[in-house]
Design a protein around this motif. Structure first.
Motif, PDB file in Angstrom:
ATOM      1  N   ASP A 101       0.860  -1.287  -0.011  1.00 46.92           N
ATOM      2  CA  ASP A 101      -0.238  -0.005   0.160  1.00 46.92           C
ATOM      3  C   ASP A 101       0.646   0.887  -0.365  1.00 46.92           C
ATOM      4  OD1 ASP A 101      -1.833   2.179   1.239  1.00 46.92           O
ATOM      5  OD2 ASP A 101      -2.950   0.594   1.307  1.00 46.92           O
ATOM      6  N   CYS A 104       1.545   2.880   3.549  1.00 47.19           N
ATOM      7  CA  CYS A 104       2.164   1.570   4.212  1.00 47.19           C
ATOM      8  C   CYS A 104       3.181   1.930   4.871  1.00 47.19           C
ATOM      9  CB  CYS A 104       1.764   0.453   3.908  1.00 47.19           C
ATOM     10  SG  CYS A 104       3.190  -1.387   4.884  1.00 47.19           S
ATOM     11  N   CYS A 107       6.001  -0.945   4.287  1.00 52.09           N
ATOM     12  CA  CYS A 107       5.777  -0.967   2.912  1.00 52.09           C
ATOM     13  C   CYS A 107       7.068  -0.106   2.070  1.00 52.09           C
ATOM     14  CB  CYS A 107       4.796  -0.528   2.146  1.00 52.09           C
ATOM     15  SG  CYS A 107       3.525  -1.827   2.507  1.00 52.09           S
ATOM     16  N   MET A 133      -1.050  -3.772  -5.929  1.00 53.76           N
ATOM     17  CA  MET A 133      -1.128  -2.192  -5.275  1.00 53.76           C
ATOM     18  C   MET A 133      -2.499  -2.442  -4.569  1.00 53.76           C
ATOM     19  SD  MET A 133       0.412  -1.578  -7.114  1.00 53.76           S
ATOM     20  CE  MET A 133      -0.333  -1.888  -8.957  1.00 53.76           C
ATOM     21  N   VAL A 134      -2.587  -2.548  -3.068  1.00 58.38           N
ATOM     22  CA  VAL A 134      -3.825  -2.896  -2.600  1.00 58.38           C
ATOM     23  C   VAL A 134      -4.022  -1.851  -1.163  1.00 58.38           C
ATOM     24  CG1 VAL A 134      -2.580  -5.067  -1.913  1.00 58.38           C
ATOM     25  CG2 VAL A 134      -2.159  -3.905  -0.385  1.00 58.38           C
ATOM     26  N   THR A 135      -5.179  -1.658  -1.125  1.00 52.19           N
ATOM     27  CA  THR A 135      -5.891  -0.243  -0.095  1.00 52.19           C
ATOM     28  C   THR A 135      -5.985  -0.644   1.276  1.00 52.19           C
ATOM     29  OG1 THR A 135      -7.724  -1.030  -1.262  1.00 52.19           O
ATOM     30  CG2 THR A 135      -6.418   0.303  -2.609  1.00 52.19           C
ATOM     31  N   ASN A 138      -6.801   2.700   2.482  1.00 53.40           N
ATOM     32  CA  ASN A 138      -7.564   3.717   2.011  1.00 53.40           C
ATOM     33  C   ASN A 138      -7.851   4.937   3.028  1.00 53.40           C
ATOM     34  OD1 ASN A 138      -8.477   4.410  -0.699  1.00 53.40           O
ATOM     35  ND2 ASN A 138     -10.155   4.299  -0.195  1.00 53.40           N
ATOM     36  N   SER A 147      -4.918   5.973  -0.711  1.00 49.52           N
ATOM     37  CA  SER A 147      -3.799   4.697  -1.161  1.00 49.52           C
ATOM     38  C   SER A 147      -4.786   3.957  -2.322  1.00 49.52           C
ATOM     39  CB  SER A 147      -4.912   3.567  -0.292  1.00 49.52           C
ATOM     40  OG  SER A 147      -3.938   3.595   1.236  1.00 49.52           O
ATOM     41  N   ALA A 151      -2.550   4.142  -6.406  1.00 52.95           N
ATOM     42  CA  ALA A 151      -2.957   2.479  -7.188  1.00 52.95           C
ATOM     43  C   ALA A 151      -3.127   2.822  -8.115  1.00 52.95           C
ATOM     44  CB  ALA A 151      -4.002   1.812  -6.115  1.00 52.95           C
ATOM     45  N   PHE A 218      -8.546  -6.739  -3.944  1.00 58.89           N
ATOM     46  CA  PHE A 218      -7.940  -6.238  -2.550  1.00 58.89           C
ATOM     47  C   PHE A 218      -8.750  -7.883  -2.044  1.00 58.89           C
ATOM     48  CE2 PHE A 218      -8.587  -3.795   1.512  1.00 58.89           C
ATOM     49  CZ  PHE A 218      -7.527  -4.042   1.664  1.00 58.89           C
ATOM     50  N   THR A 240       0.090  -5.563   5.691  1.00 54.41           N
ATOM     51  CA  THR A 240       1.167  -5.411   4.309  1.00 54.41           C
ATOM     52  C   THR A 240       2.170  -4.259   4.827  1.00 54.41           C
ATOM     53  OG1 THR A 240       0.094  -3.143   4.307  1.00 54.41           O
ATOM     54  CG2 THR A 240      -0.128  -4.224   2.196  1.00 54.41           C
TER      55      THR A 240
END
Length: 266
Positions: A101, A104, A107, A133-135, A138, A147, A151, A218, A240
């Motif tokens: 993310d 994050c 990350c 790419m994750v949320t 968000n 997020s 992405a 996601f 993440t």
């Protein structure tokens, strides 16, 4: 009344007056001290609020600095498959899936520590990285949504072969979790600064073209038991960053990348 008695009476009255004056002065001093304390506390509170707001909005009106260290070697291709970006040379013997993310902080730590090493392995033809790419965070920007916006913008950069540079720049200038992210105009400007000239990039960022696909992917990722991990606080589930080999999460403790490249981390 004798003279001595009158003298003692005058002395007693004088002492009483002095005591009253001292008492009044003491009360005034207490009031002044209380007022000063209230003013100091108010100043500290106001200063704290101003500092918090300034910190929270530190990204406002700023440009995201394009990275100068990201260089993909000859033959490396950025390819979009749904909402997964594969970066590597055809025939690379090792592949990892990286779930991250852009908001994050852990990350970012992984990117700072291993990003250059991964890109070196990609350039040498040893490794393909599949970026997801994750949320997860968000709702943790103010306003919510960074997020997802970041992405979507990163995916929009793939067709110009600028994903890796865009990805690295977002982590290099990562906003603070809980604060303001970068808006769409700032994300578009980063793309332009990296050399993206295709007008579809701007349109894709503004329209949130990939938003629904990112969110659906996601949900699948979050519910995949092969990507669940144990965390130090006793929790178990998806988090993440996650690095996966052959569809299963691996530990990122120690020199995990060397293990993957040598075949011992799969």
């Amino acid at each position: 009344m004798g003279e001595a008695a009158r003298k003692r009476q005058r002395q007693a009255q004088a002492a009483k007056s002095v005591a009253q004056a001292r008492g009044a002065s003491s009360e005034r001093n207490k009031i002044i001290a209380i007022v000063v304390a209230v003013v100091v506390v108010a100043a500290v509170v106001i200063g704290g609020v101003v500092w918090i707001n300034s910190s929270k909005n530190s990204t406002e009106g700023t440009a995201i600095a394009p990275t100068t260290s990201t260089t993909l070697g000859p033959g490396v291709v950025e390819k979009l498959d749904g909402v997964v970006v594969s970066v590597g040379k055809p025939g690379a013997p090792k592949t990892i899936d990286l779930y991250a993310d852009f908001l994050c902080p852990y990350c970012k730590q992984l990117q700072d520590s291993y990003g250059p090493k991964m890109e070196q392995a990609v350039n040498s033809g040893q490794l393909t990285v599949k970026y997801h790419m994750v949320t997860l965070l968000n709702e943790n920007s103010d306003p919510p949504g960074y997020s997802l916006d970041s992405a979507n913008a990163a995916l929009a950069a793939v067709s110009s072969q600028k994903f890796t540079a865009f990805h690295d720049a977002l982590f290099k200038s990562q906003p603070e979790e809980g604060g303001r992210g970068y808006d769409k105009a700032q994300l578009i400007k980063l793309g332009h600064d990296l050399g993206i000239t295709d007008p579809k990039f701007d349109q894709t960022v503004n329209a949130g073209t990939y938003d629904k696909q990112i969110q659906a992917a996601f949900q699948q990722t979050e519910n995949d038991p092969n990507l669940a991990q144990d965390f130090p606080n006793g929790a178990h589930g998806f988090g993440t960053p996650t690095v996966a080999v052959n569809g299963k999460a691996i530990s990122t403790q120690g020199d995990w990348l060397t293990g993957v490249l040598n075949g011992t981390g799969s």
